[in-house]
Enzyme design. Structure first.
Site, PDB file in Angstrom:
ATOM      1  N   CYS A 151       0.847  -1.181   0.000  1.00 29.95           N
ATOM      2  CA  CYS A 151       0.000   0.000   0.000  1.00 29.95           C
ATOM      3  C   CYS A 151       0.887   1.235   0.000  1.00 29.95           C
ATOM      4  O   CYS A 151       1.878   1.297   0.714  1.00 29.95           O
ATOM      5  CB  CYS A 151      -0.934   0.086   1.198  1.00 29.95           C
ATOM      6  SG  CYS A 151      -2.092  -1.262   1.303  1.00 29.95           S
ATOM      7  N   ASN A 159      -1.687   1.812   5.865  1.00 30.09           N
ATOM      8  CA  ASN A 159      -0.897   0.659   5.446  1.00 30.09           C
ATOM      9  C   ASN A 159      -0.647  -0.167   6.697  1.00 30.09           C
ATOM     10  O   ASN A 159      -0.045   0.330   7.646  1.00 30.09           O
ATOM     11  CB  ASN A 159       0.432   1.141   4.835  1.00 30.09           C
ATOM     12  CG  ASN A 159       1.321  -0.010   4.414  1.00 30.09           C
ATOM     13  OD1 ASN A 159       0.843  -1.127   4.238  1.00 30.09           O
ATOM     14  ND2 ASN A 159       2.601   0.268   4.252  1.00 30.09           N
ATOM     15  N   GLY A 160      -1.113  -1.408   6.698  1.00 29.13           N
ATOM     16  CA  GLY A 160      -0.953  -2.251   7.879  1.00 29.13           C
ATOM     17  C   GLY A 160      -2.218  -3.049   8.101  1.00 29.13           C
ATOM     18  O   GLY A 160      -3.129  -3.036   7.274  1.00 29.13           O
ATOM     19  N   LYS A 173       9.972 -17.238 -10.170  1.00 31.39           N
ATOM     20  CA  LYS A 173       9.807 -16.272 -11.277  1.00 31.39           C
ATOM     21  C   LYS A 173       8.676 -16.725 -12.181  1.00 31.39           C
ATOM     22  O   LYS A 173       7.831 -15.933 -12.584  1.00 31.39           O
ATOM     23  CB  LYS A 173      11.081 -16.199 -12.121  1.00 31.39           C
ATOM     24  CG  LYS A 173      12.172 -15.252 -11.870  1.00 31.39           C
ATOM     25  CD  LYS A 173      12.021 -13.802 -11.760  1.00 31.39           C
ATOM     26  CE  LYS A 173      11.335 -13.300 -10.554  1.00 31.39           C
ATOM     27  NZ  LYS A 173      12.047 -12.962  -9.377  1.00 31.39           N
ATOM     28  N   GLU A 214       5.182 -16.340 -10.466  1.00 36.69           N
ATOM     29  CA  GLU A 214       4.659 -15.011 -10.153  1.00 36.69           C
ATOM     30  C   GLU A 214       4.232 -14.236 -11.387  1.00 36.69           C
ATOM     31  O   GLU A 214       3.343 -13.404 -11.294  1.00 36.69           O
ATOM     32  CB  GLU A 214       5.614 -14.198  -9.275  1.00 36.69           C
ATOM     33  CG  GLU A 214       6.866 -13.737  -9.921  1.00 36.69           C
ATOM     34  CD  GLU A 214       7.757 -12.941  -8.961  1.00 36.69           C
ATOM     35  OE1 GLU A 214       7.247 -12.264  -8.067  1.00 36.69           O
ATOM     36  OE2 GLU A 214       8.980 -12.999  -9.155  1.00 36.69           O
ATOM     37  N   HIS A 261      12.133 -38.141  -3.267  1.00 39.93           N
ATOM     38  CA  HIS A 261      11.453 -38.330  -1.986  1.00 39.93           C
ATOM     39  C   HIS A 261       9.994 -37.896  -2.043  1.00 39.93           C
ATOM     40  O   HIS A 261       9.406 -37.562  -1.018  1.00 39.93           O
ATOM     41  CB  HIS A 261      12.222 -37.598  -0.887  1.00 39.93           C
ATOM     42  CG  HIS A 261      13.614 -38.134  -0.729  1.00 39.93           C
ATOM     43  ND1 HIS A 261      13.919 -39.194   0.077  1.00 39.93           N
ATOM     44  CD2 HIS A 261      14.768 -37.784  -1.353  1.00 39.93           C
ATOM     45  CE1 HIS A 261      15.216 -39.466  -0.024  1.00 39.93           C
ATOM     46  NE2 HIS A 261      15.752 -38.626  -0.886  1.00 39.93           N
ATOM     47  N   LYS A 314       5.476  -4.856  -4.880  1.00 38.44           N
ATOM     48  CA  LYS A 314       6.940  -4.855  -4.931  1.00 38.44           C
ATOM     49  C   LYS A 314       7.557  -4.877  -3.544  1.00 38.44           C
ATOM     50  O   LYS A 314       8.589  -5.488  -3.329  1.00 38.44           O
ATOM     51  CB  LYS A 314       7.410  -3.610  -5.708  1.00 38.44           C
ATOM     52  CG  LYS A 314       8.912  -3.491  -5.846  1.00 38.44           C
ATOM     53  CD  LYS A 314       9.414  -4.303  -7.005  1.00 38.44           C
ATOM     54  CE  LYS A 314      10.909  -4.238  -7.195  1.00 38.44           C
ATOM     55  NZ  LYS A 314      11.412  -5.425  -7.883  1.00 38.44           N
TER      56      LYS A 314
END
Ligand code: M6R
Length: 612
Positions: free
Chosen positions: A2, A101-102, A489, A492, A508, A607
């Site tokens: 954010c 933001n949070g 990579k 995403e 395994h 990001k």
């Protein structure tokens, strides 16, 4: 995650805020919004789900006028991306506006209390309770700063918050609790700014005051007053940031990600500049405040791609410096009561320098007595501010959400650190150190060669493999983390499921996935573990699997064993992870382009991840 951007001054606020949000869009792009208060104290809000372009169009249709504005670009935590859940959020009277933001960890309890008191909510967010809490305190006669301070005291979790009140059109309040991403005040002449991070401010001012956790700023067009959240007045610590504004141009490339991949020779060169000495050969890291005798153990802390880089770094540290070294998932480290002491070097690696888990893990290590070092690409970031010393990556701005050049530069900085400590501790002879200086100095040219190889192959691969539903990536030794990064990579940006692992691990369990619809990318460079990798490739082929090998150019023998090959130039062993990263990046990039995905802003991501 954010982005917050605020403006107070003499200009039309909305375009300034919108331009600020554009510079913060990498922090989240699910929805965006802006609130503006005009001279008559009328506040209006525009917000829109989706990328910032939607808000820009909305503002063209329905402009806002006023010289005091606050905006937000969101990465959703509570509530789907929608117009209603977009920030800014207002209280029931429409007078208090908040961006945040949070995560308000106790929002259910607070919302229940407010609802019982007659407050009505229009969104599914945790944030919306904040303007309501502030309004309740204003209604009890508190001033705006006092109401905000008291409301903040009710919130659990880590937060960066900015707010305005229609009744105080020339005041904006910004505050920070814990490490939910930073918030900084920028000083102009007759105008002031508030932003989530420093690069967003730099086109407007280099004079800034970043808020520390537990601080609050009361900002007006003329300046700002600072206080601790307990109400104590403090002096604003202004600093001048020596950093040029981000040149956010794609330089003729179709995407930032491609530009950043192609820049890797140059960014590696910038990282090496002034750190390699040739007479006598050594790695010079003047930034380090401790000597080799101070350190007995190294703990690398990071997340995501950067954590894979630290896995390479830890192996290099053990190999070159003979220091026990581990690469830790910072989000796990911070909650497991780890053993650290004054002989531990905790290295927090974060390209953004803002990743909440990495910052908190470093903080915990410091509290435990460890020496701390940050490796980051952003000067002035929280990682830098929270560490004893910093080694900058010098990769230049990275705009694409998928990390590329910062991945390579993080590994390079850790290579330099390991070689430096190894030489200083006597684990490397002068001749060994000279060999590493020589190897490191060859990296920019070798990255150039890696970029030139495989021309046209990626597009062909994308056309034949883009329909696969899942991939496995295998590697060994220093290339195990590169297999994991190759898988990350691909997931995403192409949204194809991929798993990366140490090649021996496949037997395994994951080997059960092998069929002709699950391509296996096997990193089989000509290194000490090459023959072991050939064994793993044979195991896949024996089960009807499809193998794409990442092989050393000139290794004709491998072509007969596998279905397809991507080439990496022959190189000194410790450069292999940095060079093998390049085809992994380009493979994922071309797959995503072929699938028509938004390469630079892939869905659901941001990001910098400033919530835990
Ligand atoms: O800014 P950081 O290096 O701390 O970021 C850590 C991760 O969020 C990051 O590496 C993420 O995994 C990448 N963007 C993936 O490409």
């Amino acid at each position: 995650m954010c982005g917050i951007f605020g403006y107070l001054g003499y200009r039309d606020a909305a375009p300034v805020v919108l331009a600020g949000l554009e510079r913060l869009a990498y922090r989240g792009y699910d929805s965006a919004g802006v609130a503006v208060i005009d001279g008559a104290g009328r506040m209006e809000v525009r917000k829109s789900a989706g990328k910032l372009a939607n808000l820009t169009q909305l503002l063209e249709r329905e402009p806002l006028s006023g010289t005091c504005g606050l905006g937000h670009t969101r990465w959703a935590t509570h509530g789907v991306p929608s117009d209603a859940n977009a920030h800014p959020h207002v209280d029931g009277t429409g007078e208090v506006v908040v961006v945040h933001n949070g995560i308000v960890e106790n929002y259910i309890e607070l919302k229940a209390r407010l609802t019982a008191g007659g407050h009505e909510f229009t969104s599914a967010t945790d944030t919306e309770i904040i303007p309501h809490l502030i309004q309740e305190l204003l209604a009890r006669g508190h001033s705006l700063p006092e109401a905000v301070r008291l409301a903040a005291a009710e919130l659990r979790g880590a937060h960066a918050i900015a707010c305005m009140h229609a009744g105080s059109p020339e005041t904006m309040i910004a505050l920070r609790i814990g490490n939910a991403g930073g918030v900084s005040v920028g000083f102009g002449s007759g105008e002031m700014f508030v932003a989530s991070d420093l690069p967003a401010l730099l086109p407007l001012t280099t004079s800034v005051a970043p808020l520390e956790p537990g601080q609050m700023a009361i900002v007006t067009p003329e300046g700002c007053e600072m206080l601790e959240l307990d109400g104590t007045r403090i002096d604003a610590v202004r600093q001048t940031v020596a950093m040029s504004p981000i040149a956010a141009a794609k330089g003729g490339h179709r995407h930032f990600m491609l530009k950043e991949i192609m820049e890797q020779p140059e960014s590696a060169m910038s990282c090496l500049r002034s750190r390699l000495t040739f007479t006598p050969p050594s790695v010079t890291l003047d930034e380090l405040p401790f000597g080799p005798a101070d350190i007995e153990r190294v703990v690398f802390l990071g997340m995501g791609t950067t954590q894979y880089a630290t896995r390479v770094g830890a192996r290099m540290m053990e190999q070159l410096a003979r220091l026990p070294a581990t690469a830790e998932d910072a989000s796990e480290f911070r909650y497991r009561d780890p053993v650290v002491d004054a002989t531990t070097l905790a290295v927090g690696v974060s390209q953004s320098g803002e990743t909440a888990d990495t910052i908190e893990a470093m903080h915990l290590a410091r509290q435990g007595g460890a020496r701390t070092l940050a490796i980051t690409n952003v000067a002035g970031s929280q990682a830098e501010r929270g560490a004893e010393a910093t080694l900058l990556m010098h990769a230049g701005p990275e705009i694409g959400v998928a990390s590329t050049k910062t991945f390579v530069n993080s590994m390079l900085v850790m290579y330099l650190l390991a070689a430096h400590l190894g030489h200083a501790r006597g684990a490397l002879t002068d001749a060994d150190a000279a060999a590493h200086v020589d190897a490191a100095s060859r990296l920019p040219a070798l990255l150039g060669e890696a970029l030139d190889l495989n021309q046209g192959i990626y597009e062909r691969f994308a056309a034949s493999y883009a329909r696969a539903r899942r991939f496995l990536f295998l590697g060994r030794g220093l290339l195990d983390p590169i297999a994991r990064e190759g898988a990350l990579k691909l997931k995403e940006i192409s949204y194809i499921h991929a798993e990366g692992m140490a090649a021996a691990e496949m037997k395994h369990g994951p080997i059960a996935l092998i069929d002709d619809e699950t391509p296996v990318v096997a990193i089989a460079l000509r290194d000490a573990l090459y023959e072991k990798m050939l064994g793993n490739i044979s195991e896949v082929k024996a089960r009807g699997g499809v193998v794409i090998a990442l092989a050393t150019a000139g290794d004709d023998a491998i072509e007969a064993l596998v279905d397809d090959v991507l080439w990496v130039p022959p190189c000194p062993p410790l450069l292999a992870p940095m060079l093998a990263a390049v085809p992994m990046q380009l493979f994922a990039y071309h797959m995503a382009v072929h699938l028509g995905n938004d390469v630079d802003q892939p869905r659901n991501l941001a990001k910098s991840v400033t919530v835990e």
